[in-house]
Design a protein around this motif. Structure first.
Motif, short mmCIF file in Angstrom:
data_model
loop_
_atom_site.label_atom_id
_atom_site.label_comp_id
_atom_site.label_asym_id
_atom_site.label_seq_id
_atom_site.Cartn_x
_atom_site.Cartn_y
_atom_site.Cartn_z
N ILE A 249 11.26 67.97 19.12
CA ILE A 249 11.29 67.12 20.31
C ILE A 249 11.88 65.76 19.98
N ALA A 250 11.57 65.24 18.79
CA ALA A 250 12.03 63.90 18.41
C ALA A 250 13.53 63.83 18.20
N VAL A 251 14.19 64.97 18.10
CA VAL A 251 15.65 64.95 17.95
C VAL A 251 16.32 64.32 19.16
N GLY A 252 15.67 64.39 20.33
CA GLY A 252 16.26 63.82 21.54
C GLY A 252 16.15 62.31 21.63
N PRO A 259 11.88 50.43 19.40
CA PRO A 259 10.51 49.90 19.51
C PRO A 259 9.54 50.87 20.19
N LEU A 260 10.04 51.76 21.05
CA LEU A 260 9.17 52.69 21.76
C LEU A 260 9.01 54.02 21.03
N TYR A 261 9.64 54.16 19.87
CA TYR A 261 9.58 55.43 19.16
C TYR A 261 8.15 55.75 18.71
N ALA A 262 7.50 54.79 18.06
CA ALA A 262 6.13 55.02 17.56
C ALA A 262 5.15 55.31 18.69
N PRO A 263 5.14 54.54 19.79
CA PRO A 263 4.22 54.89 20.89
C PRO A 263 4.49 56.28 21.47
N PHE A 264 5.76 56.64 21.57
CA PHE A 264 6.08 57.96 22.11
C PHE A 264 5.55 59.07 21.20
N GLN A 316 4.83 65.38 31.70
CA GLN A 316 4.51 64.08 32.26
C GLN A 316 4.94 62.95 31.32
N LEU A 317 4.74 63.17 30.01
CA LEU A 317 5.14 62.16 29.02
C LEU A 317 6.64 61.95 29.01
N LEU A 318 7.41 63.04 29.05
CA LEU A 318 8.87 62.93 29.06
C LEU A 318 9.36 62.23 30.33
N ASN A 319 8.74 62.52 31.46
CA ASN A 319 9.13 61.85 32.70
C ASN A 319 8.83 60.36 32.63
N ASP A 320 7.70 60.00 32.01
CA ASP A 320 7.33 58.58 31.92
C ASP A 320 8.28 57.80 31.02
N PHE A 321 8.77 58.43 29.95
CA PHE A 321 9.62 57.74 28.99
C PHE A 321 11.11 57.98 29.22
N MET A 322 11.47 58.82 30.20
CA MET A 322 12.87 59.21 30.38
C MET A 322 13.77 58.01 30.64
N GLU A 323 13.33 57.06 31.41
CA GLU A 323 14.15 55.89 31.75
C GLU A 323 13.73 54.65 30.96
N ALA A 324 12.86 54.81 29.97
CA ALA A 324 12.36 53.66 29.23
C ALA A 324 13.45 53.07 28.35
N THR A 325 13.51 51.75 28.28
CA THR A 325 14.48 51.03 27.46
C THR A 325 13.76 49.89 26.72
N PHE A 333 15.63 57.75 25.10
CA PHE A 333 16.09 59.13 25.09
C PHE A 333 17.57 59.22 25.39
N ASP A 334 18.19 60.24 24.79
CA ASP A 334 19.46 60.75 25.28
C ASP A 334 19.09 61.77 26.35
N LYS A 335 19.22 61.40 27.60
CA LYS A 335 18.62 62.15 28.70
C LYS A 335 19.07 63.61 28.72
N GLU A 336 20.37 63.86 28.68
CA GLU A 336 20.86 65.24 28.75
C GLU A 336 20.40 66.05 27.54
N ARG A 337 20.41 65.41 26.40
CA ARG A 337 20.00 66.12 25.18
C ARG A 337 18.51 66.45 25.22
N MET A 338 17.69 65.50 25.67
CA MET A 338 16.26 65.73 25.72
C MET A 338 15.91 66.82 26.73
N GLU A 339 16.60 66.86 27.86
CA GLU A 339 16.35 67.91 28.84
C GLU A 339 16.67 69.29 28.28
N GLU A 340 17.76 69.38 27.51
CA GLU A 340 18.13 70.66 26.89
C GLU A 340 17.12 71.06 25.82
N ILE A 341 16.66 70.08 25.02
CA ILE A 341 15.67 70.38 23.98
C ILE A 341 14.38 70.87 24.60
N TRP A 342 13.93 70.21 25.66
CA TRP A 342 12.68 70.62 26.29
C TRP A 342 12.80 72.00 26.92
#
Length: 366
Positions: A249-252, A259-264, A316-325, A333-342
């Protein structure tokens, strides 16, 4: 040290009576009476060799060499002082003092660290049957099989490039059952798997209950490729290791320095695991308050939440962090890549769940 040399008549090779070829012909009780390990020109006390057995970061062959040099120098100075003090009784008026110093024996240099390592290797070969028996007597009811390329990249000399993968099989308490070097995964591991099955059968040990793997946990058929390699163990349950699932999952993520990597990653782990309620209550009673994270990890078990709940929480977690910056506007996230991974990893959620009746003291990580 005094010994005799024995000469082979056909090849004219000479062997000392303390050499390994001679000692191996004796019974163990007499063999243990010989206190040294012989090389071609020198001998090493077995007490020195024993100091090399527990080698760690601060106990290398070089450190032992320096320690021996210090001990030899101190002993040499003490003996030299005694020698000169005795020699003083024979000094006359016509005796030149420099001649006394010239007669002082020189200290024999300590052999190099590489020689110490070679002696240690020679001594290990004498214990090879014992070491093999000890290693092959390790079993477990919960196994984990993992492969890596990091070790093979460190091979040098003639061994460089001869292997691509290192595969380890460990048990639930961290002991290694087997470690092999192979050119590839999959079918290349069949001899190792067959050897483990034969080892359990010959020892009369019960087959393991669960096998955690980093890949090939499931397939379109009834069994995955990993289970097929242990076909003799019909009751073996194959599960995907959670650490590898999380890494997939973290590949995405755009970068692990975000900064948001550790909380995610922390929330992702919480979506999969939950603390055992009974263990937490007993720990609260023992502590008299709210336990810390370290106390929870040390005294409480964690179990998987179940496939349905895990899937809902991760979505729910992916939706919450999908637009996070971050503050600079860089997305986590790389949005398209994360959607394919999931999409590709959803079928494996069932494979990361604990089998019925199996609950481990575990942490995320290697």
């Amino acid at each position: 040290m005094v010994t005799e040399y024995l000469e082979c008549r056909p090849c004219k090779k000479k062997l000392a009576a303390w050499s390994r070829d001679i000692l191996d012909q004796l019974d163990p009780s007499h063999r243990e009476q010989f206190p040294a390990v012989l090389t071609y020109r020198l001998s090493c006390d077995r007490e020195v060799v024993r100091l090399l057995r527990g080698r760690t970061l601060g106990n290398s062959a070089t450190a032992l060499y320096r320690h021996l040099c210090l001990r030899h120098k101190e002993h040499y100075l003490g003996q030299s002082t005694l020698y000169l003090s005795v020699l003083r009784n024979f000094v006359t008026q016509n005796t030149d003092p420099s001649s006394l110093i010239a007669a002082l024996p020189q200290m024999v240099p300590v052999p190099s660290p590489s020689w110490l390592l070679s002696v240690y290797a020679r001594e290990v070969l004498t214990r090879l049957p014992e070491l093999k028996a000890r290693v092959t007597s390790v079993y477990g009811s919960i196994l984990k099989m993992d492969s890596t390329k990091k070790v093979t990249k460190k091979l040098a000399g003639h061994a460089a490039g001869t292997a691509a993968w290192v595969t380890d099989v460990g048990n639930e308490i961290g002991q290694v059952l087997m470690c092999v070097l192979t050119e590839g995964e999959g079918k290349g591991l069949l001899p190792m798997c067959s050897g483990l099955v034969v080892r359990y059968r010959r020892a009369g040990e019960a087959p393991p209950q669960v096998l955690y793997v980093d890949r090939d946990c499931c397939s379109a058929g009834d069994k995955g490729k990993a289970a097929a390699m242990f076909s003799e163990w019909d009751q073996l349950v194959v599960r995907l290791d959670v650490w590898h699932f999380i890494r997939r999952i973290a590949v995405g993520v755009t970068t692990d320095s975000h900064p948001l990597y550790a909380p995610f990653m922390g929330h992702l782990s919480a979506c999969i695991f939950e603390w055992d309620a009974g263990d937490v209550e007993r720990l609260k009673e023992a502590c008299g308050g709210k336990p810390t994270a370290k106390e929870l990890a040390r005294h409480c078990r964690r179990r998987t939440r179940g496939a349905k709940e895990t899937k809902e929480l991760i979505e729910q977690l992916l939706n919450d962090f999908m637009e996070a910056t971050d503050t600079m506007g860089v997305r986590l996230f790389d949005k398209e890549r994360m959607e394919e991974i999931w999409r590709t990893q959803q079928p494996h959620i069932e494979c990361i769940q604990d089998p019925p009746g199996v609950q481990l003291y575990r942490r995320i990580g290697r």
